[in-house]
Design a protein around this motif. Sequence first.
Motif, PDB file in Angstrom:
ATOM      1  N   MET A   1       5.946  12.455 -19.750  1.00 37.74           N
ATOM      2  CA  MET A   1       4.573  12.803 -19.408  1.00 37.74           C
ATOM      3  C   MET A   1       3.625  11.622 -19.594  1.00 37.74           C
ATOM      4  O   MET A   1       2.674  11.458 -18.822  1.00 37.74           O
ATOM      5  N   VAL A   2       3.863  10.804 -20.600  1.00 39.10           N
ATOM      6  CA  VAL A   2       3.041   9.594 -20.764  1.00 39.10           C
ATOM      7  C   VAL A   2       3.210   8.676 -19.553  1.00 39.10           C
ATOM      8  O   VAL A   2       2.247   8.101 -19.043  1.00 39.10           O
ATOM      9  N   ASN A   3       4.441   8.570 -19.078  1.00 40.46           N
ATOM     10  CA  ASN A   3       4.706   7.775 -17.884  1.00 40.46           C
ATOM     11  C   ASN A   3       3.987   8.377 -16.670  1.00 40.46           C
ATOM     12  O   ASN A   3       3.427   7.646 -15.839  1.00 40.46           O
ATOM     13  N   GLU A   4       3.982   9.714 -16.591  1.00 38.32           N
ATOM     14  CA  GLU A   4       3.301  10.391 -15.484  1.00 38.32           C
ATOM     15  C   GLU A   4       1.799  10.166 -15.555  1.00 38.32           C
ATOM     16  O   GLU A   4       1.132   9.990 -14.523  1.00 38.32           O
ATOM     17  N   MET A   5       1.232  10.181 -16.749  1.00 41.34           N
ATOM     18  CA  MET A   5      -0.191   9.927 -16.910  1.00 41.34           C
ATOM     19  C   MET A   5      -0.564   8.549 -16.380  1.00 41.34           C
ATOM     20  O   MET A   5      -1.569   8.377 -15.682  1.00 41.34           O
ATOM     21  N   GLY A   6       0.258   7.571 -16.709  1.00 39.33           N
ATOM     22  CA  GLY A   6       0.010   6.220 -16.219  1.00 39.33           C
ATOM     23  C   GLY A   6       0.090   6.138 -14.713  1.00 39.33           C
ATOM     24  O   GLY A   6      -0.726   5.476 -14.058  1.00 39.33           O
ATOM     25  N   ALA A   7       1.085   6.834 -14.137  1.00 35.65           N
ATOM     26  CA  ALA A   7       1.256   6.829 -12.687  1.00 35.65           C
ATOM     27  C   ALA A   7       0.055   7.474 -12.002  1.00 35.65           C
ATOM     28  O   ALA A   7      -0.442   6.977 -10.986  1.00 35.65           O
ATOM     29  N   ALA A   8      -0.421   8.588 -12.553  1.00 38.23           N
ATOM     30  CA  ALA A   8      -1.567   9.265 -11.958  1.00 38.23           C
ATOM     31  C   ALA A   8      -2.840   8.440 -12.109  1.00 38.23           C
ATOM     32  O   ALA A   8      -3.661   8.378 -11.191  1.00 38.23           O
ATOM     33  N   ALA A   9      -2.988   7.801 -13.258  1.00 38.82           N
ATOM     34  CA  ALA A   9      -4.213   7.051 -13.524  1.00 38.82           C
ATOM     35  C   ALA A   9      -4.330   5.790 -12.687  1.00 38.82           C
ATOM     36  O   ALA A   9      -5.432   5.363 -12.334  1.00 38.82           O
ATOM     37  N   ILE A  10      -3.203   5.173 -12.338  1.00 40.40           N
ATOM     38  CA  ILE A  10      -3.281   3.922 -11.586  1.00 40.40           C
ATOM     39  C   ILE A  10      -3.450   4.165 -10.087  1.00 40.40           C
ATOM     40  O   ILE A  10      -3.764   3.230  -9.335  1.00 40.40           O
ATOM     41  N   GLY A  11      -3.303   5.400  -9.637  1.00 39.00           N
ATOM     42  CA  GLY A  11      -3.465   5.706  -8.222  1.00 39.00           C
ATOM     43  C   GLY A  11      -4.773   5.206  -7.633  1.00 39.00           C
ATOM     44  O   GLY A  11      -4.776   4.516  -6.600  1.00 39.00           O
ATOM     45  N   PRO A  12      -5.933   5.519  -8.238  1.00 36.67           N
ATOM     46  CA  PRO A  12      -7.201   5.004  -7.700  1.00 36.67           C
ATOM     47  C   PRO A  12      -7.273   3.479  -7.717  1.00 36.67           C
ATOM     48  O   PRO A  12      -7.906   2.872  -6.844  1.00 36.67           O
ATOM     49  N   LEU A  13      -6.613   2.850  -8.672  1.00 37.60           N
ATOM     50  CA  LEU A  13      -6.602   1.382  -8.735  1.00 37.60           C
ATOM     51  C   LEU A  13      -5.830   0.789  -7.558  1.00 37.60           C
ATOM     52  O   LEU A  13      -6.160  -0.293  -7.063  1.00 37.60           O
ATOM     53  N   ILE A  14      -4.789   1.494  -7.121  1.00 35.90           N
ATOM     54  CA  ILE A  14      -4.024   1.039  -5.961  1.00 35.90           C
ATOM     55  C   ILE A  14      -4.889   1.090  -4.710  1.00 35.90           C
ATOM     56  O   ILE A  14      -4.890   0.163  -3.893  1.00 35.90           O
ATOM     57  N   ILE A  15      -5.664   2.166  -4.559  1.00 34.29           N
ATOM     58  CA  ILE A  15      -6.569   2.263  -3.411  1.00 34.29           C
ATOM     59  C   ILE A  15      -7.612   1.155  -3.455  1.00 34.29           C
ATOM     60  O   ILE A  15      -7.901   0.506  -2.435  1.00 34.29           O
ATOM     61  N   LEU A  16      -8.185   0.896  -4.637  1.00 32.40           N
ATOM     62  CA  LEU A  16      -9.167  -0.182  -4.771  1.00 32.40           C
ATOM     63  C   LEU A  16      -8.551  -1.532  -4.443  1.00 32.40           C
ATOM     64  O   LEU A  16      -9.180  -2.370  -3.780  1.00 32.40           O
ATOM     65  N   GLY A  17      -7.330  -1.751  -4.894  1.00 28.57           N
ATOM     66  CA  GLY A  17      -6.656  -3.014  -4.615  1.00 28.57           C
ATOM     67  C   GLY A  17      -6.460  -3.235  -3.133  1.00 28.57           C
ATOM     68  O   GLY A  17      -6.581  -4.362  -2.630  1.00 28.57           O
ATOM     69  N   ASP A  18      -6.165  -2.149  -2.421  1.00 29.10           N
ATOM     70  CA  ASP A  18      -5.985  -2.239  -0.977  1.00 29.10           C
ATOM     71  C   ASP A  18      -7.318  -2.476  -0.276  1.00 29.10           C
ATOM     72  O   ASP A  18      -7.447  -3.348   0.584  1.00 29.10           O
ATOM     73  N   ARG A  19      -8.337  -1.716  -0.645  1.00 32.08           N
ATOM     74  CA  ARG A  19      -9.641  -1.827   0.009  1.00 32.08           C
ATOM     75  C   ARG A  19     -10.309  -3.178  -0.243  1.00 32.08           C
ATOM     76  O   ARG A  19     -10.954  -3.739   0.655  1.00 32.08           O
ATOM     77  N   LEU A  20     -10.181  -3.698  -1.440  1.00 30.99           N
ATOM     78  CA  LEU A  20     -10.854  -4.944  -1.811  1.00 30.99           C
ATOM     79  C   LEU A  20     -10.045  -6.190  -1.470  1.00 30.99           C
ATOM     80  O   LEU A  20     -10.501  -7.308  -1.717  1.00 30.99           O
ATOM     81  N   GLY A  21      -8.846  -5.989  -0.932  1.00 30.84           N
ATOM     82  CA  GLY A  21      -8.020  -7.137  -0.568  1.00 30.84           C
ATOM     83  C   GLY A  21      -7.422  -7.869  -1.748  1.00 30.84           C
ATOM     84  O   GLY A  21      -7.057  -9.042  -1.642  1.00 30.84           O
ATOM     85  N   LEU A  22      -7.289  -7.184  -2.880  1.00 33.38           N
ATOM     86  CA  LEU A  22      -6.803  -7.843  -4.100  1.00 33.38           C
ATOM     87  C   LEU A  22      -5.315  -8.174  -3.992  1.00 33.38           C
ATOM     88  O   LEU A  22      -4.882  -9.242  -4.437  1.00 33.38           O
ATOM     89  N   TYR A  23      -4.530  -7.273  -3.408  1.00 36.10           N
ATOM     90  CA  TYR A  23      -3.093  -7.534  -3.276  1.00 36.10           C
ATOM     91  C   TYR A  23      -2.847  -8.720  -2.339  1.00 36.10           C
ATOM     92  O   TYR A  23      -2.035  -9.605  -2.630  1.00 36.10           O
ATOM     93  N   LYS A  24      -3.539  -8.720  -1.225  1.00 35.72           N
ATOM     94  CA  LYS A  24      -3.365  -9.797  -0.254  1.00 35.72           C
ATOM     95  C   LYS A  24      -3.750 -11.142  -0.865  1.00 35.72           C
ATOM     96  O   LYS A  24      -3.045 -12.148  -0.688  1.00 35.72           O
TER      97      LYS A  24
END
Length: 359
Positions: free
Chosen positions: A23-46
């Motif tokens: 469940m701790v692992n699941e919490m981390g997975a759920a919490a980082i979801g919005p960060l993944i969207i931000l990374g995509d929108r802001l061009g951070l990954y690229k």
Amino acid sequence: MEVNEVKSSQVNEEKLHELLGKMVNEMGAAAIGPLIILGDRLGLYKALEEYGQVGSRQLADATGTSERYLREWLAAHAASGYIEYHPEQDQFSMTREQAMVFSNSESPFLMTGAFYAISSMYHDEEIMEKAFKSGEGVSWGDHHSCLFCGTEKFFRPSYRTNIVPNWLPLLDGVVDKLKKGGKVADVGCGHGASTTIMAEAFPNSEFIGFDFHENSVRHAAEGAKKAGLKNVSFKVANAKNFPGADYDLIAFFDCLHDMGDPVGACQHVVKALKPDGTCLIVEPYAHDTLEENLNPVGRAFYSFSTMLCTPSSLSQEVGLALGAQAGEKRLKEVALQGGFTKFRRATETPFNLILEARP
């Protein structure tokens, strides 16, 4: 002995801690979801991919973002194993494999789009609570707008990699027909990713995308216009009444299970196809029994199915509610009930079953 003591003595401490760890692992997975969207929108990954090994300040300057926010974003990703951290230089980097999942728009393994769709599921929690209590459906168009762009972003990389080079060649005679000049209906086309990919590859053929969601059809038409495609059009229609006849190919890309009456849809397709025509059915990968689908892929698709696919079907006529894990056996039953006489699995991927049905 008190009740609490009895309950405590029956608890397997090892299994309890194992579940808590999960469940701790699941919490981390759920919490980082919005960060993944931000990374995509802001061009951070690229930017991270292009710079190679880089510090947070340099990356912030390059992306026009706040270094303090970016520092936390980088740390969360490093803790997740999504990027690499180099403590000696206090810098971050991305491996080639990580880039294929997060930043490379040409990669068939790009996964960022899924998190937009997942975001919509959190937005829709309230309407789904009502649906659980009433048993009523929720139409595709009534979901949060993140769902529509997320669905396209998730499926497009796989479609671009597979439809033309891998899937269509496995269908009997279809590629030859499309090269010469065929007629194709893409039913449930959404934003039109699958339709435009095929239209670009076969300029001599005519492609028509149909969807019952008017905003998606509008978006698809705008995308085709920007791409300069002259052999593709999009219209609002559902799977049981879309216009036209004598189609060489009619395709359902990841949508047949969403339909209220997939048997009726197949019946209409049989009538709309040429006698030697082909129906391509691409569906989420699934085995035929629940126990066989108790795995990470099944887990993801059952979750999407609960919030998106099943309520969409229940909102329509009949409401068969196949779900996203229907499996090949159940899909074959639907196709044969709809009037097809031939049905086979052409191929598969980790995420999809590619099925061929013929009159």
